[in-house]
Every structure is written in structure tokens, then in C-alpha cells.
Scaffold this motif. Structure first.
Motif, mmCIF file in Angstrom:
data_model
loop_
_atom_site.group_PDB
_atom_site.id
_atom_site.type_symbol
_atom_site.label_atom_id
_atom_site.label_comp_id
_atom_site.label_asym_id
_atom_site.label_seq_id
_atom_site.Cartn_x
_atom_site.Cartn_y
_atom_site.Cartn_z
ATOM 1 N N ASP A 110 1.190 -0.995 0.252
ATOM 2 C CA ASP A 110 0.098 0.100 0.399
ATOM 3 C C ASP A 110 1.311 1.464 0.226
ATOM 4 O O ASP A 110 0.773 2.414 -0.630
ATOM 5 C CB ASP A 110 -0.873 -0.061 0.674
ATOM 6 C CG ASP A 110 -1.599 -0.962 1.323
ATOM 7 O OD1 ASP A 110 -2.103 -1.434 -0.114
ATOM 8 O OD2 ASP A 110 -2.772 -0.977 2.010
ATOM 9 N N THR A 153 2.528 1.676 -3.336
ATOM 10 C CA THR A 153 2.183 2.083 -4.587
ATOM 11 C C THR A 153 1.122 3.448 -4.696
ATOM 12 O O THR A 153 1.657 4.884 -4.690
ATOM 13 C CB THR A 153 0.214 1.379 -4.383
ATOM 14 O OG1 THR A 153 1.227 -0.049 -4.406
ATOM 15 C CG2 THR A 153 -0.505 1.780 -5.462
ATOM 16 N N THR A 154 0.553 4.068 -2.641
ATOM 17 C CA THR A 154 -0.240 5.509 -2.647
ATOM 18 C C THR A 154 1.751 6.475 -2.810
ATOM 19 O O THR A 154 1.570 7.601 -3.420
ATOM 20 C CB THR A 154 -0.305 5.452 -1.338
ATOM 21 O OG1 THR A 154 0.573 4.972 -0.268
ATOM 22 C CG2 THR A 154 -1.633 4.588 -1.765
ATOM 23 N N ASP A 194 1.771 5.966 -7.307
ATOM 24 C CA ASP A 194 0.936 7.274 -7.629
ATOM 25 C C ASP A 194 0.506 8.367 -7.834
ATOM 26 O O ASP A 194 0.228 8.762 -9.216
ATOM 27 C CB ASP A 194 -0.501 7.338 -6.671
ATOM 28 C CG ASP A 194 -1.223 5.212 -6.255
ATOM 29 O OD1 ASP A 194 -0.817 5.002 -7.301
ATOM 30 O OD2 ASP A 194 -1.320 5.567 -5.260
ATOM 31 N N VAL A 195 2.157 8.455 -7.702
ATOM 32 C CA VAL A 195 2.427 9.945 -7.815
ATOM 33 C C VAL A 195 4.083 10.218 -8.596
ATOM 34 O O VAL A 195 4.656 11.274 -9.107
ATOM 35 C CB VAL A 195 3.155 10.559 -6.411
ATOM 36 C CG1 VAL A 195 1.804 10.632 -5.433
ATOM 37 C CG2 VAL A 195 4.167 10.025 -5.356
ATOM 38 N N ARG A 252 5.498 -1.322 -12.703
ATOM 39 C CA ARG A 252 3.939 -1.012 -12.324
ATOM 40 C C ARG A 252 2.945 -1.684 -13.110
ATOM 41 O O ARG A 252 1.886 -2.178 -12.244
ATOM 42 C CB ARG A 252 3.735 0.605 -13.269
ATOM 43 C CG ARG A 252 2.125 0.737 -12.368
ATOM 44 C CD ARG A 252 1.803 2.313 -13.931
ATOM 45 N NE ARG A 252 3.027 3.458 -13.498
ATOM 46 C CZ ARG A 252 3.037 3.911 -12.404
ATOM 47 N NH1 ARG A 252 1.870 4.147 -11.307
ATOM 48 N NH2 ARG A 252 3.703 4.468 -12.404
#
Length: 218
Positions: free
Chosen positions: A177, A180-181, A185-186, A207
């Protein structure tokens, strides 16, 4: 020669030359750890990521211009075996994640939280706290103003998956998590990933496999 990130213990370091930053990657034994010496082109200030082992090898890569800082990505012993000797020799300031500092037997000068900036010369690195491999692991993001980002992930992200969470399902979920975040994600696909062991990769390469990693549980 073009940078590949492929280094071996006892072999020649590999050098990644960016517009404002020079990154030298070297492998040290006995656990094939990667250490990274970052050099600001404008000021020649240097920072070391993970004084893993072989202090003589690391001092040779650092050279005569000194070392401003050493960042330890996490508390596992294979990432700080040379830390005391390097700090004694150079007077470098030490950085580590707040939740891992107690597990590192060299005093940490600066306790790092998620989003903190670590600066040397004109270079700025952003710390991202990632839980799961250890409680206080940090990744370091360099947002190259002339190109794509670069991220030093310690043992939290490798080609083919996240770091070892020792069959702890909750720790694995927390680590995936977080990766990923706070990374996928960024940051864009072009982001270059420098792990604590082994070969480099990019976020774009990894990814497509995030769902697969979650389903397999490691």
C-alpha cells in the motif's frame, strides 16, 4: 559508457551522470548490498545512502572531497556495518527514519519523517516513509529538474516485487500500500529505481505487476 546499474562486489562502481547530480553505485559484501554516493555538481557536496559494509571501498568512492551526510534507509544490520567508521572518518551528519533509528547502533543526528527534505549542496531529496519491511524504512526521491525522478528504495522495492515481509500478511499489505500510494501513484513511469540490493529498474517496468504482487501475497 552508458549507466546500467549492474555492479558486483569487488567490481567497478557504475556512475549515472545527471544534469545537477552524479550518482555512483557500488556493491559491497558479504550480502551484495548497494551503496550510493551522490555528488552535487555545483558544489561537490556529497551524500552517502547506506554505509552497508567495506568502509575502505566506500571511502575510495567518496574520495578526498569529504562527505556531508549518510542516510540509512532502514535498521537492518547489513545496511549500516560501515556506518560508524565512515562517520568517524568524515564527520558526516547521520539521517534515518524516526521509527528505525533505535535499531541503528550509531546515533542518528536527524530523525526523518515522511515528506521531510534532506539537502546537500544544491540537491534536495524527499523522504517517503514506508512501513512493512521495517517500521521506519525510508525511500529517497530526487526530482530531477532536467528529467525524470529518481528514487532510492532501500529494501522496500526491487525488480519483481516489494521487500521481504517475512510471511506477515499485514506487513506485506502495509508495504505494498505504501509503495503504491507514495511512489507509483505520484511518480511517472520513467522514474528510475535504485534498490538496496541487485539491479535497478523503473516504476514503468514494475507498474503492470502491482495487481499480481497483491494476489500472490509477496
Amino acid at each position: 559508457m552508458a549507466y546500467t546499474g549492474e555492479v558486483t562486489v569487488g567490481g567497478t562502481p557504475d556512475v549515472h551522470e545527471l544534469g545537477d547530480l552524479i550518482i555512483t553505485k557500488v556493491a559491497v559484501g558479504p550480502m551484495d548490498n548497494n551503496a550510493y554516493v551522490l555528488r552535487c555538481r555545483a558544489t561537490d557536496a556529497q551524500l552517502l545512502i547506506d554505509a552497508a559494509n567495506e568502509p575502505a571501498t566506500l571511502r575510495e568512492v567518496v574520495g578526498p572531497d569529504g562527505l556531508e551526510a549518510v542516510v540509512t534507509t532502514h535498521q537492518h544490520g547489513d545496511h549500516w556495518q560501515a556506518l560508524a567508521e565512515i562517520v568517524d572518518a568524515t564527520g558526516a551528519r547521520t539521517y534515518a527514519g524516526r521509527r528505525d533509528a533505535d535499531g541503528i547502533p550509531v546515533p542518528t543526528d536527524v530523525l526523518v519523517e515522511d515528506g521531510d527534505t534532506i539537502s546537500f549542496g544544491r540537491i534536495r531529496l524527499t523522504a517517503r516513509h514506508l512501513v512493512g519491511h521495517t517500521p521506519g524504512s525510508i525511500a529517497l526521491v530526487y526530482d530531477d529538474p532536467h528529467g525524470h525522478p529518481h528514487v532510492f528504495t532501500g529494501d522496500c522495492l526491487f525488480p519483481g516485487g516489494v521487500g521481504n515481509t517475512h510471511d506477515d500478511a499485514a506487513a506485506f499489505t502495509a508495504l505494498l500500500d505504501g509503495v503504491t500510494t507514495r511512489l507509483f501513484d505520484v511518480l511517472p513511469d520513467e522514474t528510475w529505481v535504485y534498490p538496496g540490493h541487485g539491479k535497478d529498474t523503473t516504476l514503468g517496468t514494475e507498474r503492470p505487476h502491482l495487481k499480481e504482487w497483491r494476489e500472490r501475497g509477496w
